[in-house]
Structures are given as C-alpha cells and as structure tokens.
Scaffold this active site. Structure first.
Site, short mmCIF file in Angstrom:
data_model
loop_
_atom_site.label_atom_id
_atom_site.label_comp_id
_atom_site.label_asym_id
_atom_site.label_seq_id
_atom_site.Cartn_x
_atom_site.Cartn_y
_atom_site.Cartn_z
N HIS A 166 -2.83 2.48 8.37
CA HIS A 166 -3.94 1.73 7.78
C HIS A 166 -4.17 0.47 8.60
O HIS A 166 -3.20 -0.20 9.00
CB HIS A 166 -3.61 1.36 6.33
CG HIS A 166 -4.49 0.32 5.75
ND1 HIS A 166 -5.86 0.47 5.61
CD2 HIS A 166 -4.21 -0.93 5.26
CE1 HIS A 166 -6.37 -0.62 5.06
NE2 HIS A 166 -5.40 -1.48 4.85
N HIS A 176 -13.00 -3.02 3.59
CA HIS A 176 -11.56 -3.29 3.73
C HIS A 176 -11.01 -2.74 5.05
O HIS A 176 -10.49 -3.49 5.86
CB HIS A 176 -10.80 -2.71 2.54
CG HIS A 176 -9.34 -3.01 2.55
ND1 HIS A 176 -8.64 -3.41 1.45
CD2 HIS A 176 -8.43 -2.97 3.56
CE1 HIS A 176 -7.38 -3.64 1.78
NE2 HIS A 176 -7.23 -3.36 3.06
N HIS A 203 -7.54 -2.70 9.88
CA HIS A 203 -8.81 -3.36 9.58
C HIS A 203 -9.62 -3.53 10.87
O HIS A 203 -9.89 -4.67 11.26
CB HIS A 203 -8.56 -4.74 8.96
CG HIS A 203 -7.65 -4.76 7.76
ND1 HIS A 203 -7.00 -5.90 7.34
CD2 HIS A 203 -7.30 -3.79 6.88
CE1 HIS A 203 -6.28 -5.64 6.25
NE2 HIS A 203 -6.44 -4.36 5.97
N GLU A 234 -18.09 12.60 22.05
CA GLU A 234 -16.73 13.02 21.71
C GLU A 234 -16.39 12.93 20.21
O GLU A 234 -15.38 13.49 19.78
CB GLU A 234 -15.72 12.16 22.48
CG GLU A 234 -15.66 12.44 23.96
CD GLU A 234 -14.92 13.74 24.26
OE1 GLU A 234 -13.76 13.86 23.86
OE2 GLU A 234 -15.51 14.62 24.90
N GLU A 244 0.82 -1.22 0.00
CA GLU A 244 0.00 0.00 0.00
C GLU A 244 0.86 1.27 0.00
O GLU A 244 0.36 2.35 0.35
CB GLU A 244 -0.95 0.01 1.22
CG GLU A 244 -1.85 -1.19 1.34
CD GLU A 244 -2.90 -1.32 0.23
OE1 GLU A 244 -2.89 -0.52 -0.71
OE2 GLU A 244 -3.71 -2.25 0.32
#
Ligand code: 13P
Ligand code: ZN
Length: 270
Positions: free
Chosen positions: A139, A210, A141, A169, A116
């Site tokens: 990144h 994803h 999941h 919040e 990525e």
C-alpha cells in the site's frame, strides 16, 4: 543459525521501502507492506519457537494460521527502514486462534504492525485463493494516482478504461483492471473487508483520496503493477487539460489483447 540481517527477504524489504520513499510514494509513515515468508527459510534465521510478544489483531485471520509475514510497523517511516530494520519492521506469525499475531522478531521499541493489517491479511486471504503463489500486499500514496482520484469518477470500469487509454502498456500489465473504493476511514476492519472483496477480482485497488493497494507473487510484480498505474495516472494528469490529437481506441485495446493473448476485462470496453 544464520544472521537475519543477511536474509534476502530483509534486503528486499529494506530496498523496496527505500525506493518507494525516494519515489515520493510514502511520505512520513505513509504506506505499508506485508510479505508472506516461507517458514523453512525463516527457520534458517530465527528460532520460531521463541515468541517475543503476542499482539491481538482485532479480526479473524484463521485461514492464515501458522503463516509468517514480515510487515512494516505502524507510524514508522519508510525512509528509516534501511538504517534500522529491527525497529521499523516485524516478523509475525498468525496464531492458532486466528486473532493473535506472534511476534518473532522486530518492532524493537515496543511497536506493532501497520494499522492497515486488516486490509493486508484479508487481502492475502483472497489473493491466495486466486493464486497460491501470492506473497505480497503493498500500500502506498503515489502522487498522480492520488491526484487522479480527485478529478476522475470513482467508477472502476471508467477508471480502468482511462488508465488503459493513457499508454499502450497499461492493458498488458493489468488486463484484470483496477478496483475502486470510495473514500472510507482507513485502518479499520471495514476498509479491510471492502479491499479484500475487491481483491477477489483485482490485483489493484484504489482508495479514493488516499492511495492504492497492489498484490502479487513477489516485489517486482507488485511494485510493477503500482508503478504502471502511477505512470498512466501521470499521463492523465499531465494531459487532462490539453486538447487531444491522439487517443488509444477500444479497437486498439482489442488488438493489443489479441496480440498479447490477454485475459482482460472485456466488459470494460464498449
Ligand atoms: P501505518 O503507519 O499504520 O502503516 O499507516 C500508514 C498508512 O498509510 C495508513 O493508510
Ligand atoms: Zn495509507
């Protein structure tokens, strides 16, 4: 020369990857992090003239020429980073041509940076234009965020409003909202370009079915953004099928924005 295994930035990477693994956000090799390092700090630990390998990136990142990043390796498991950082992480510098990564340390089994990298470096470029202090792209999941993308419309106004409505919040932590991309093939320049386009206005981007991307000046800001989205998404999933007795209204959100002097997405409220 100081010992790189004592470098604070290395500890930050090993600590955060271990924590994210334990939270269940990074199964197997899921997730990746890139952290822009200060060149003078790196020189305390490495001979930056010594390039171990040159690795083509497959895209142009000329705007980052000379910048140094510590990046998780492709196919590497977050759970293993702490015990073997030199194999699971790498330190790369973007070469003059903008399309080559010069390996200064790491990926010791012959590996390479995350698949990525396009989304990471293209996002760094965009976030640095907005905030020169930006250093981290993360990144992962996370379960509830991912689950929410299965049942919630992939519309960034609606997605943001739903997250803001889950707990008080939320709007305070991400008043700029959250970008949402439709399902796309991961690891490509195309998803990198689309993610970076969203990063012009958001520090958070959802990849439908994803995961999520976060951007920030340091690990705490970036992790905190994702952590707050995940918590709000958890509230959503836990209560989605229950009758509601209380809800945060648009007026409640406006009152919070006034109290906390938030520069928020006013167009995301009706
Ligand atoms: P990498 O192992 O290449 O970092 O890929 C993991 C991932 O999360 C892909 O989106
Ligand atoms: Zn992923």
């Amino acid at each position: 020369m100081k010992n790189i295994f004592d470098a604070p930035f290395l500890k930050e990477m090993t600590d955060i990857t271990s924590l994210m693994y334990r939270l269940g956000w990074d199964e197997r090799n899921g997730g990746n992090i890139s952290y822009m390092l200060d060149e003078n700090t790196v020189r305390e630990y490495l001979d930056t003239e010594n390039v171990i390998r040159e690795i083509p990136t497959g895209f142009d990142a000329s705007e980052l020429t000379g910048k140094i990043f510590i990046v998780t390796g492709t196919g590497k498991y977050f759970k293993n980073v702490k015990d073997d950082p030199e194999n699971n992480l790498g330190i790369i510098r973007i070469a003059k041509d903008g399309t080559t990564a010069e390996l200064l340390w790491g990926y010791s089994d012959g590996g390479r940076f995350t698949s990525e990298l396009p989304a990471h470096l293209m996002s760094h470029i965009q976030r640095l234009r907005v905030n020169p202090e930006n250093r981290i792209i993360m990144h992962c999941h996370p379960d509830y965020t991912l689950a929410m993308t299965q049942v919630h419309e992939a519309d960034e106004k609606k997605f943001t409003r739903t997250l803001w409505g889950q707990m008080t919040e939320s709007i305070v932590v991400f008043p700029d909202g959250i970008g949402v991309l439709p399902w796309m093939v991961c690891g490509t320049n195309e998803i990198g370009i689309a993610t970076a386009e969203k990063m012009k206005q958001y520090r958070l981007v959802i990849w439908t079915l994803h995961g999520i991307y976060g951007a920030g000046k340091d690990m705490d800001e970036t992790f905190g953004l994702i952590e707050t989205v995940e918590k709000a998404a958890k509230q959503y999933i836990l209560t989605a099928n229950l009758p509601k007795a209380s809800a945060i209204t648009d007026d409640n959100l406006r009152a919070l924005a006034a109290a906390f002097k938030l520069d928020y997405r006013k167009d995301f409220l009706d």
